[in-house]
Design an enzyme around this catalytic site. Structure first.
Site, short mmCIF file in Angstrom:
data_model
loop_
_atom_site.label_atom_id
_atom_site.label_comp_id
_atom_site.label_asym_id
_atom_site.label_seq_id
_atom_site.Cartn_x
_atom_site.Cartn_y
_atom_site.Cartn_z
N GLU A 283 57.67 -18.34 69.87
CA GLU A 283 57.76 -19.80 69.83
C GLU A 283 57.87 -20.15 68.36
OE1 GLU A 283 57.12 -19.56 73.90
OE2 GLU A 283 57.81 -21.24 72.69
N CYS B 89 55.17 -28.41 65.47
CA CYS B 89 56.53 -27.89 65.69
C CYS B 89 57.38 -28.94 66.39
CB CYS B 89 56.45 -26.63 66.53
SG CYS B 89 55.69 -26.91 68.13
N1 LIG Z 1 57.22 -23.49 68.97
C1 LIG Z 1 55.91 -23.67 69.02
O1 LIG Z 1 55.31 -23.81 70.10
C2 LIG Z 1 55.12 -23.71 67.73
C3 LIG Z 1 53.76 -24.04 67.77
C4 LIG Z 1 53.06 -24.08 66.57
C5 LIG Z 1 53.68 -23.79 65.37
N2 LIG Z 1 55.00 -23.47 65.37
C6 LIG Z 1 55.70 -23.19 64.10
O2 LIG Z 1 54.86 -22.39 63.27
C7 LIG Z 1 55.05 -22.73 61.89
C8 LIG Z 1 53.73 -23.10 61.26
O3 LIG Z 1 52.78 -22.09 61.53
P1 LIG Z 1 52.47 -20.94 60.45
O4 LIG Z 1 52.58 -21.47 59.07
O5 LIG Z 1 51.20 -20.28 60.87
O6 LIG Z 1 53.70 -19.93 60.72
P2 LIG Z 1 53.94 -18.50 60.05
O7 LIG Z 1 55.18 -18.00 60.64
O8 LIG Z 1 53.80 -18.59 58.59
O9 LIG Z 1 52.69 -17.61 60.57
C9 LIG Z 1 52.48 -17.46 61.97
C10 LIG Z 1 51.62 -16.20 62.18
O10 LIG Z 1 52.39 -15.05 61.82
C11 LIG Z 1 51.63 -14.24 60.93
N3 LIG Z 1 52.58 -13.45 60.15
C12 LIG Z 1 53.24 -13.80 59.03
N4 LIG Z 1 54.05 -12.79 58.63
C13 LIG Z 1 53.91 -11.77 59.54
C14 LIG Z 1 54.46 -10.47 59.70
N5 LIG Z 1 55.36 -9.95 58.85
N6 LIG Z 1 54.05 -9.71 60.76
C15 LIG Z 1 53.14 -10.18 61.63
N7 LIG Z 1 52.58 -11.42 61.54
C16 LIG Z 1 52.97 -12.20 60.51
C17 LIG Z 1 50.79 -15.23 60.18
O11 LIG Z 1 49.69 -14.59 59.56
C18 LIG Z 1 50.37 -16.16 61.31
O12 LIG Z 1 49.31 -15.58 62.03
C19 LIG Z 1 56.04 -23.89 61.89
O13 LIG Z 1 57.35 -23.41 61.68
C20 LIG Z 1 55.92 -24.44 63.30
O14 LIG Z 1 57.08 -25.12 63.70
C21 LIG Z 1 55.74 -23.42 66.52
N1 LIG Z 2 52.86 -28.44 72.07
C1 LIG Z 2 52.65 -29.39 70.96
C2 LIG Z 2 53.25 -28.88 69.66
C3 LIG Z 2 52.76 -27.52 69.26
C4 LIG Z 2 53.42 -27.12 67.97
O1 LIG Z 2 52.97 -27.31 66.88
C5 LIG Z 2 53.31 -30.73 71.30
O2 LIG Z 2 53.88 -30.85 72.40
O3 LIG Z 2 53.26 -31.63 70.46
#
Ligand SMILES: NC(=O)c1ccc[n+]([C@@H]2O[C@H](COP(=O)([O-])OP(=O)(O)OC[C@H]3O[C@@H](n4cnc5c(N)ncnc54)[C@H](O)[C@@H]3O)[C@@H](O)[C@H]2O)c1
Ligand SMILES: N[C@@H](CCC=O)C(=O)O
Length: 515
Positions: free
Chosen positions: A287, A321
């Site tokens: 995600e 996100c």
């Molecule tokens: N689509 C969704 O449902 C959703 C939900 C929440 C957040 N997000 C996205 O997440 C981002 C923000 O969260 P973030 O800053 O924690 O994201 P990030 O990608 O920086 O980190 C996410 C996780 O991955 C880990 N990580 C980083 N590099 C790694 C590697 N090489 N191998 C394994 N693990 C690794 C981090 O420690 C963390 O636990 C934004 O882009 C947001 O849009 C998406």
């Molecule tokens: N599921 C949440 C977003 C999670 C991502 O950061 C929403 O629907 O706003």
């Protein structure tokens, strides 16, 4: 086993003095808990490590929320061994037996709700409403996935033939890596972990380094819910140090990731590097990011649209996100809409977590700097009409910022900022608006405000995102109500909060018995 029908947990009524009093007491209690140490948990054993990471309060950036032990490669090996050992018995339990643990965890989480909100305020910089909504999402995941699992146990209805009894059953994959983001530190940790274990898998949980204490609270709750030792192994750690090692490990069957596009693509690449003699292809569920937008037609209810745009853009300081960081507005209502958006944005209060829905701090100095860079970029790509200020003397505060007259190809219209910055652009009609909306690499959430049925039908077909809302904000999808997830660079197309998501963590087996 009869189970009551699923029902989303209701938002807390902060107008009720008892609720406010309970939360204020919890905030006081959590304040006395700040600075404690949190160990790894592997095979049910708490392991203290020399290397610990301090987690800080984004509203008071010298205040330590907790010190969290950091796993190294040796700990990952130990955790995989423990998970493999626990898998033998856990995968043999029935879906129903495993679901009972989730229902118990939901009750415990509900009982500790005020305390968990307080931890979110301190470690994630959430206001009371955002934190409350997240705890509800976490308990909803537990309740929903427990029920989905019980249904999954029944398998799928197959064509029956005389003399042959056919059944399609679902088997777990094995040992998985759960890698979660910082912005929904309880809800997403909960959803990702329990969807994998209720289907019979065992996991290594690596939370984000910015909110690991909330994840440690999740572990406390799962322990109290009698999840057997080794089913969930808590391995916080530096992704640089052990991220690739865990993802690439030959004994890992799947990786469930939520986070940025960049890291998600890295994980997909590492996980799919072929390992000689490995008996399976690692499954990756990702995600990822979003660059979501709200399209407004001239026929729309403009006040409702302005409300939805401001809430979608600035809820949790835009650190979602699903954040609606783009407003794409019909030229005939453009000026009036810009004024309505400015009026609402200027009315927002900026401050630390409290019940008046304040816009709190962004998560850390790195985010603070990145978002301010985008504000500067935006000033050169459009006209700054609101906000644009910041203050990091105590916490990392950025005022909700609105930039109008931006062209569709601008960086602030294409790149995920993950902060309180809204770009507004003008279009001639809904068709052009949908075309502008689609013109990013993401496909997560979107909204269209219109009173024309034909435009709704058009957008259903053409607006390319996993979660599309009509005449409503583009954030806050409810578990079981609006299953959540996107495609393209927003993810692998799975849908959290419904049965579909569990299918990521099982493999189907058809048994045909002749008699
Ligand atoms: N689509 C969704 O449902 C959703 C939900 C929440 C957040 N997000 C996205 O997440 C981002 C923000 O969260 P973030 O800053 O924690 O994201 P990030 O990608 O920086 O980190 C996410 C996780 O991955 C880990 N990580 C980083 N590099 C790694 C590697 N090489 N191998 C394994 N693990 C690794 C981090 O420690 C963390 O636990 C934004 O882009 C947001 O849009 C998406
Ligand atoms: N599921 C949440 C977003 C999670 C991502 O950061 C929403 O629907 O706003």
């Amino acid at each position: 086993m009869p189970v009551a029908p699923f029902k989303n947990d209701a938002p807390t009524d902060w107008g009720n003095p008892e609720n406010k009093e309970e939360l204020n007491s919890s905030l006081e209690f959590v304040k006395t808990e700040l600075g404690k140490e949190y160990p790894l948990v592997i095979g049910g054993r708490e392991i203290s490590t020399e290397h610990k990471l301090a987690s800080y309060n984004p509203a008071l950036h010298n205040e330590v929320v907790g010190y969290v032990c950091q796993a190294g490669k040796d700990d990952i090996e130990t955790a995989i061994t423990a998970a493999r050992k626990a898998y033998e018995s856990w995968s043999s339990a029935t879906f129903q037996e495993r679901a009972l643990h989730l229902f118990k965890a939901a009750e415990i989480m509900k009982r500790r709700k005020a305390e968990l909100i307080a931890w979110q305020v301190y470690e994630a910089g959430k206001n009371w409403t955002e934190a409350d909504g997240e705890i509800n999402e976490a308990t909803d995941f537990l309740e929903m996935y427990g029920r989905n699992a019980i249904k999954l146990e029944q398998g799928q209805e197959l064509v029956s033939l005389p003399g042959i009894e056919n059944r399609l059953e679902y088997k777990p994959l094995g040992v998985g890596a759960i890698i979660s983001p910082w912005n929904f530190p309880l809800a997403i940790v909960t959803g990702m972990t329990v969807s994998a274990i209720v289907t019979g898998n065992t996991v290594l949980l690596k939370p984000a380094s910015l909110t690991p204490v909330v994840a440690a609270k999740f572990m406390e709750i799962m322990h109290e819910a009698d999840i057997p030792d080794g089913v969930i192994n808590f391995v916080p750690g530096s992704s640089g140090e052990m991220g690739d090692y865990m993802v690439a490990h030959r004994d890992i069957n799947f990786v469930s990731f939520t986070g940025s596009k960049e890291v998600g693509l890295r994980i997909d690449e590492v996980a799919h590097t072929r390992i000689p003699d490995q008996r399976w292809i690692k499954r990756v569920v990702a995600e990822m990011g979003g660059k979501n937008g709200v399209v407004v037609d001239e026929s729309a209810d403009l006040d409702a649209a302005a409300d939805g745009i401001v809430t979608s853009a600035f809820g949790y300081q835009g650190q979602k996100c699903s954040a609606g960081s783009r407003a794409i507005i019909h030229e005939n209502v453009y000026d009036v809409m810009v004024n309505k958006i400015i009026e609402r944005t200027q009315a927002l209060q900026v401050g630390s977590g409290n019940e008046n829905n304040a816009i709190g701090p962004v998560i850390d100095e790195k985010a603070f700097k990145k978002i301010n860079e985008y504000v500067e970029i935006g000033k050169n790509e459009g006209i700054l009409v609101c906000g644009g200020d910041s203050d990091d003397t105590e916490g990392y505060y950025i005022t909700p910022t609105v930039i109008k007259d931006v062209t569709p190809e601008s960086r602030i219209m294409k790149e995920e900022i993950f902060g309180p910055v809204l770009a507004i652009c003008k279009v001639a009609n809904v068709e052009e608006g949908v075309e502008v909306y689609n013109n990013t690499e993401f496909g997560l959430t979107g909204a269209l405000y219109t009173n024309k049925r034909d435009q709704i039908m058009y957008a259903r077909q053409k607006m390319d995102c996993g979660n599309l809302f009509f005449n409503g904000k583009c954030t806050g999808a409810l578990v079981g109500v609006q299953p959540f997830g996107g495609y393209y660079m927003s993810g692998t197309g799975s849908k959290t909060g419904c049965m579909d998501y569990l299918l990521n963590f099982v493999q189907a087996k058809t048994c045909a018995e002749n008699f």
